[in-house]
Scaffold this active site. Structure first.
Site, PDB file in Angstrom:
ATOM      1  N   GLU A 137       0.855  -1.190   0.000  1.00 13.82           N
ATOM      2  CA  GLU A 137       0.000   0.000   0.000  1.00 13.82           C
ATOM      3  C   GLU A 137       0.889   1.239   0.000  1.00 13.82           C
ATOM      4  O   GLU A 137       1.911   1.285   0.663  1.00 13.82           O
ATOM      5  CB  GLU A 137      -0.886  -0.047   1.254  1.00 13.82           C
ATOM      6  CG  GLU A 137      -2.135   0.769   1.160  1.00 13.82           C
ATOM      7  CD  GLU A 137      -1.897   2.234   1.425  1.00 13.82           C
ATOM      8  OE1 GLU A 137      -2.665   3.042   0.886  1.00 13.82           O
ATOM      9  OE2 GLU A 137      -0.964   2.571   2.157  1.00 13.82           O
ATOM     10  N   SER A 178      -4.917   2.847  -0.908  1.00 14.00           N
ATOM     11  CA  SER A 178      -6.101   2.581  -0.093  1.00 14.00           C
ATOM     12  C   SER A 178      -7.020   3.789  -0.170  1.00 14.00           C
ATOM     13  O   SER A 178      -6.712   4.774  -0.828  1.00 14.00           O
ATOM     14  CB  SER A 178      -5.685   2.360   1.363  1.00 14.00           C
ATOM     15  OG  SER A 178      -5.239   3.586   1.919  1.00 14.00           O
TER      16      SER A 178
END
Length: 187
Positions: A38, A64
């Protein structure tokens, strides 16, 4: 152009990233990461540096819901398997058309340069070579296929080589040639 998130963060600290840049973090895809890391830290750092409204961030990693700014992730095929993102070099002109009907990213280099880079490219060593993450790398599907590991694969694993030029760049080059011909006819 950064080959991992940590290198990009050092680049930002060293003031390498300027307004108008397209920042690329590659080798962070399902196989390269491994695990499609991420990218919240890089987007937050870009925003914190006051560059959020004038820098685009592209990665074969993921974002995200907490990421913000001009971010394009899950680029596939990823750099580790020879996707086009692996062939980009610092200073290359990149065109991003984010309109819903287009959604393209084009590296604007000549066919000859593209082919030379493609032939010269070799995959970097995997970041892990044993254990569970290594098994994951051997079995994981692409980001566009959901990064699944439990699908039955009918075909053998393909030989890794860099991707051919994107259709949008070939189309742009054909249009340039058409316009050149048209200008010659008028003169």
């Amino acid at each position: 152009m950064y080959d991992d998130e940590q290198a990009m963060m050092r680049g930002l600290e060293n003031k390498e990233i300027k307004c108008g840049d397209v920042v690329i973090i590659r080798y962070e895809g399902p196989k390269g990461g491994p695990g499609l890391p991420e990218m919240l830290t890089p987007t937050s750092a870009i925003m914190g540096a006051g560059l959020g409204d004038c820098v685009a961030l592209l990665t074969d990693g993921r974002f995200s819901g907490g990421s913000h700014g001009f971010c394009i992730g899950h680029i596939t095929p990823e750099a580790q398997v020879g996707g086009p993102i692996a062939l980009v070099q610092n200073g290359d002109p990149i065109r991003i058309d984010a309109r819903p009907e287009a959604r393209t990213i084009d590296l604007l280099i000549s066919d000859e340069e593209w082919e030379a880079r493609r032939k010269a490219w070799t995959p970097p060593p995997l970041r892990v070579s044993q254990g569970t993450l290594f098994k994951y790398i051997q079995n994981v599907a692409t980001a566009s296929e959901g990064c699944v590991t439990d699908e039955v694969k009918d075909e053998e694993t393909p030989v890794v080589s860099a991707s051919a030029k994107t259709p949008a760049v070939a189309e742009l080059e054909a249009e340039i040639e058409r316009l050149k011909t048209e200008l010659k006819a008028k003169s």
